[in-house]
Design a protein around this motif. Structure first.
Motif, PDB file in Angstrom:
ATOM      1  N   SER A  14       0.827  -1.202   0.000  1.00  0.00           N
ATOM      2  CA  SER A  14       0.000   0.000   0.000  1.00  0.00           C
ATOM      3  C   SER A  14       0.862   1.253   0.000  1.00  0.00           C
ATOM      4  O   SER A  14       0.502   2.269  -0.604  1.00  0.00           O
ATOM      5  CB  SER A  14      -0.941   0.003   1.205  1.00  0.00           C
ATOM      6  OG  SER A  14      -0.210  -0.035   2.422  1.00  0.00           O
ATOM      7  N   LEU A  15       2.025   1.194   0.670  1.00  0.00           N
ATOM      8  CA  LEU A  15       2.952   2.326   0.649  1.00  0.00           C
ATOM      9  C   LEU A  15       3.464   2.565  -0.766  1.00  0.00           C
ATOM     10  O   LEU A  15       3.585   3.720  -1.213  1.00  0.00           O
ATOM     11  CB  LEU A  15       4.125   2.072   1.594  1.00  0.00           C
ATOM     12  CG  LEU A  15       5.189   3.176   1.659  1.00  0.00           C
ATOM     13  CD1 LEU A  15       4.567   4.493   2.109  1.00  0.00           C
ATOM     14  CD2 LEU A  15       6.323   2.762   2.599  1.00  0.00           C
ATOM     15  N   THR A  16       3.743   1.477  -1.484  1.00  0.00           N
ATOM     16  CA  THR A  16       4.142   1.601  -2.885  1.00  0.00           C
ATOM     17  C   THR A  16       3.044   2.272  -3.703  1.00  0.00           C
ATOM     18  O   THR A  16       3.308   3.147  -4.542  1.00  0.00           O
ATOM     19  CB  THR A  16       4.456   0.213  -3.474  1.00  0.00           C
ATOM     20  OG1 THR A  16       5.498  -0.404  -2.727  1.00  0.00           O
ATOM     21  CG2 THR A  16       4.882   0.330  -4.935  1.00  0.00           C
ATOM     22  N   GLY A  17       1.790   1.859  -3.457  1.00  0.00           N
ATOM     23  CA  GLY A  17       0.672   2.478  -4.153  1.00  0.00           C
ATOM     24  C   GLY A  17       0.557   3.957  -3.849  1.00  0.00           C
ATOM     25  O   GLY A  17       0.321   4.772  -4.757  1.00  0.00           O
ATOM     26  N   LEU A 204     -10.404   1.813  -6.295  1.00  0.00           N
ATOM     27  CA  LEU A 204     -10.111   0.824  -7.333  1.00  0.00           C
ATOM     28  C   LEU A 204     -10.562   1.317  -8.704  1.00  0.00           C
ATOM     29  O   LEU A 204      -9.874   1.111  -9.719  1.00  0.00           O
ATOM     30  CB  LEU A 204     -10.800  -0.500  -7.005  1.00  0.00           C
ATOM     31  CG  LEU A 204     -10.250  -1.273  -5.799  1.00  0.00           C
ATOM     32  CD1 LEU A 204     -11.209  -2.395  -5.422  1.00  0.00           C
ATOM     33  CD2 LEU A 204      -8.868  -1.833  -6.107  1.00  0.00           C
ATOM     34  N   ASP A 205     -11.718   1.977  -8.740  1.00  0.00           N
ATOM     35  CA  ASP A 205     -12.286   2.409 -10.017  1.00  0.00           C
ATOM     36  C   ASP A 205     -11.503   3.532 -10.659  1.00  0.00           C
ATOM     37  O   ASP A 205     -11.547   3.689 -11.883  1.00  0.00           O
ATOM     38  CB  ASP A 205     -13.742   2.848  -9.830  1.00  0.00           C
ATOM     39  CG  ASP A 205     -14.694   1.668  -9.727  1.00  0.00           C
ATOM     40  OD1 ASP A 205     -14.226   0.531  -9.897  1.00  0.00           O
ATOM     41  OD2 ASP A 205     -15.895   1.887  -9.492  1.00  0.00           O
ATOM     42  N   GLY A 261      -0.954   1.769  -9.089  1.00  0.00           N
ATOM     43  CA  GLY A 261      -0.938   2.510  -7.836  1.00  0.00           C
ATOM     44  C   GLY A 261      -2.306   2.574  -7.184  1.00  0.00           C
ATOM     45  O   GLY A 261      -2.451   2.302  -5.981  1.00  0.00           O
ATOM     46  N   PHE A 262      -3.335   2.913  -7.955  1.00  0.00           N
ATOM     47  CA  PHE A 262      -4.688   2.985  -7.395  1.00  0.00           C
ATOM     48  C   PHE A 262      -5.185   1.609  -6.962  1.00  0.00           C
ATOM     49  O   PHE A 262      -5.899   1.480  -5.959  1.00  0.00           O
ATOM     50  CB  PHE A 262      -5.644   3.607  -8.410  1.00  0.00           C
ATOM     51  CG  PHE A 262      -5.567   5.105  -8.483  1.00  0.00           C
ATOM     52  CD1 PHE A 262      -6.049   5.882  -7.441  1.00  0.00           C
ATOM     53  CD2 PHE A 262      -5.011   5.733  -9.579  1.00  0.00           C
ATOM     54  CE1 PHE A 262      -5.973   7.266  -7.495  1.00  0.00           C
ATOM     55  CE2 PHE A 262      -4.932   7.112  -9.642  1.00  0.00           C
ATOM     56  CZ  PHE A 262      -5.409   7.889  -8.593  1.00  0.00           C
ATOM     57  N   ASN A 263      -4.830   0.573  -7.701  1.00  0.00           N
ATOM     58  CA  ASN A 263      -5.246  -0.778  -7.321  1.00  0.00           C
ATOM     59  C   ASN A 263      -4.609  -1.224  -6.005  1.00  0.00           C
ATOM     60  O   ASN A 263      -5.269  -1.865  -5.171  1.00  0.00           O
ATOM     61  CB  ASN A 263      -4.891  -1.777  -8.427  1.00  0.00           C
ATOM     62  CG  ASN A 263      -5.892  -1.760  -9.558  1.00  0.00           C
ATOM     63  OD1 ASN A 263      -6.856  -1.005  -9.531  1.00  0.00           O
ATOM     64  ND2 ASN A 263      -5.665  -2.575 -10.567  1.00  0.00           N
ATOM     65  N   LEU A 264      -3.344  -0.895  -5.809  1.00  0.00           N
ATOM     66  CA  LEU A 264      -2.677  -1.259  -4.556  1.00  0.00           C
ATOM     67  C   LEU A 264      -3.345  -0.569  -3.367  1.00  0.00           C
ATOM     68  O   LEU A 264      -3.578  -1.185  -2.319  1.00  0.00           O
ATOM     69  CB  LEU A 264      -1.198  -0.871  -4.620  1.00  0.00           C
ATOM     70  CG  LEU A 264      -0.293  -1.734  -5.506  1.00  0.00           C
ATOM     71  CD1 LEU A 264       1.123  -1.184  -5.504  1.00  0.00           C
ATOM     72  CD2 LEU A 264      -0.290  -3.184  -5.042  1.00  0.00           C
ATOM     73  N   ILE A 265      -3.679   0.714  -3.522  1.00  0.00           N
ATOM     74  CA  ILE A 265      -4.347   1.443  -2.437  1.00  0.00           C
ATOM     75  C   ILE A 265      -5.736   0.873  -2.195  1.00  0.00           C
ATOM     76  O   ILE A 265      -6.173   0.701  -1.051  1.00  0.00           O
ATOM     77  CB  ILE A 265      -4.415   2.944  -2.765  1.00  0.00           C
ATOM     78  CG1 ILE A 265      -3.015   3.539  -2.848  1.00  0.00           C
ATOM     79  CG2 ILE A 265      -5.230   3.679  -1.703  1.00  0.00           C
ATOM     80  CD1 ILE A 265      -2.991   4.997  -3.262  1.00  0.00           C
ATOM     81  N   GLY A 266      -6.459   0.585  -3.273  1.00  0.00           N
ATOM     82  CA  GLY A 266      -7.805   0.036  -3.135  1.00  0.00           C
ATOM     83  C   GLY A 266      -7.818  -1.308  -2.430  1.00  0.00           C
ATOM     84  O   GLY A 266      -8.668  -1.561  -1.570  1.00  0.00           O
ATOM     85  N   ASP A 267      -6.881  -2.177  -2.784  1.00  0.00           N
ATOM     86  CA  ASP A 267      -6.800  -3.488  -2.125  1.00  0.00           C
ATOM     87  C   ASP A 267      -6.474  -3.337  -0.645  1.00  0.00           C
ATOM     88  O   ASP A 267      -7.010  -4.065   0.207  1.00  0.00           O
ATOM     89  CB  ASP A 267      -5.738  -4.353  -2.809  1.00  0.00           C
ATOM     90  CG  ASP A 267      -6.200  -4.878  -4.158  1.00  0.00           C
ATOM     91  OD1 ASP A 267      -7.427  -4.929  -4.381  1.00  0.00           O
ATOM     92  OD2 ASP A 267      -5.345  -5.206  -5.003  1.00  0.00           O
ATOM     93  N   VAL A 275     -13.938  -4.638   4.015  1.00  0.00           N
ATOM     94  CA  VAL A 275     -14.960  -4.674   2.971  1.00  0.00           C
ATOM     95  C   VAL A 275     -14.882  -6.000   2.251  1.00  0.00           C
ATOM     96  O   VAL A 275     -13.800  -6.430   1.825  1.00  0.00           O
ATOM     97  CB  VAL A 275     -14.760  -3.519   1.969  1.00  0.00           C
ATOM     98  CG1 VAL A 275     -15.747  -3.619   0.818  1.00  0.00           C
ATOM     99  CG2 VAL A 275     -14.929  -2.187   2.688  1.00  0.00           C
ATOM    100  N   ASP A 276     -16.021  -6.642   2.072  1.00  0.00           N
ATOM    101  CA  ASP A 276     -16.095  -7.928   1.365  1.00  0.00           C
ATOM    102  C   ASP A 276     -16.768  -7.686   0.025  1.00  0.00           C
ATOM    103  O   ASP A 276     -17.975  -7.528  -0.064  1.00  0.00           O
ATOM    104  CB  ASP A 276     -16.910  -8.939   2.177  1.00  0.00           C
ATOM    105  CG  ASP A 276     -16.907 -10.317   1.525  1.00  0.00           C
ATOM    106  OD1 ASP A 276     -16.050 -10.560   0.669  1.00  0.00           O
ATOM    107  OD2 ASP A 276     -17.782 -11.135   1.889  1.00  0.00           O
TER     108      ASP A 276
END
Length: 277
Positions: A14-17, A204-205, A261-267, A275-276
């Motif tokens: 997440s830090l990388t994101g 994520l979007d 980057g956005f995907n890493l933060i979203g995950d 969140v499920d």
């Protein structure tokens, strides 16, 4: 929010994101100051330096009319971020409102709103956006409209499912007993419980909006030259592979960095907020 940020910075992924997204946002905001040839974002030609490989003067090389590719990639980030922000600012409230109404009111309201949503969801997103752009002039504003048309149904479906489960909870029943209005229950009681899922999906979007917008530009249906756009730069450079590889590789890497980057933060947010999806 402070706790979430601290947690994000402790996770290497997440830090990388955060770092990648931070670099993209910083570059887009301060493009006028960090780019070596700011005027190359427009209709400028320099045939003495056309189609040059990467060098110290032109870090990403130059395009077919001599414009600095690094400059155009940075300004393209600004276009992509503006598009992503506008699309989500419009699509999220629409989708959330429809989802709340359908999930809480039920009955005929649910049937009409969710069948309409299902119609939009049944069409592949890129195909729907291409159909809208086929009817409109290919501009940045119309590109935003096209992507927005395809994006709101996903938030409607997400919020509908959450609302349908939450409306049976005790706090909602208690609000109904004391005479709270339907709007109060939907937007003051149920909506706050949807926020973690909405926030995670928005993060994520954002990357996927950039990817879809670049895909439209790649097909010639998005932002038009001379305005810099990552998708159109990839499309233009693809015709000259492998000799002029830099025309495609650097814009393609720019798209990859933003989406990744956005995907890493979203995950990471999905795990932190529980969140499920």
């Amino acid at each position: 929010m402070k706790k979430i940020f601290v947690t994000l910075t402790r996770n290497p992924l997440s830090l990388t994101g955060l770092i990648l997204v931070g670099l993209v946002v910083f570059a887009a905001i301060f493009a006028d100051f960090i780019t070596p040839f700011p005027d190359h974002r427009g209709a400028v030609v320099d045939f003495l330096n056309f189609n040059q490989p990467p060098s110290w003067t032109h870090l990403f090389g130059t395009d077919l009319v001599g414009r600095d590719l690094f400059t155009r990639v940075i300004y393209a980030y600004r276009i992509s971020l503006i598009l992503g922000i506008v699309v989500l600012v419009i699509a999220v409230p629409i989708g959330v409102s429809i989802g709340l109404l359908a999930g809480y009111l039920g009955g005929k309201t649910e049937f009409v709103l969710m069948r309409m949503t299902d119609v939009f969801l049944s069409i592949p997103p890129l195909v729907l956006a291409m159909s809208v752009m086929g009817l409109l002039e290919p501009t940045l504003a119309n590109g935003m409209i096209a992507v927005t048309v395809m994006w709101w149904p996903w938030y409607t479906r997400l919020v509908f499912n959450i609302t349908r489960a939450e409306k049976e909870e005790g706090y909602v029943l208690a609000a109904e007993v004391i005479g709270a209005s339907k709007l109060h229950i939907m937007f003051r009681e149920i909506l706050p419980n949807c926020v973690p899922s909405i926030l995670t999906k928005m993060t994520l979007d954002f990357g996927f909006v950039i990817l879809i917008a670049s895909s439209l530009s790649f097909l010639g249906l998005g932002v038009q030259p001379p305005t810099p756009d990552l998708g159109s730069m990839v499309a233009e450079g693809a015709r000259y592979l492998p000799d002029s590889w830099w025309l495609t590789v650097f814009p393609g890497l720019a798209i990859l960095i933003a989406v990744f980057g956005f995907n890493l933060i979203g995950d990471a947010l999905r795990e932190i907020l529980g969140v499920d999806q």
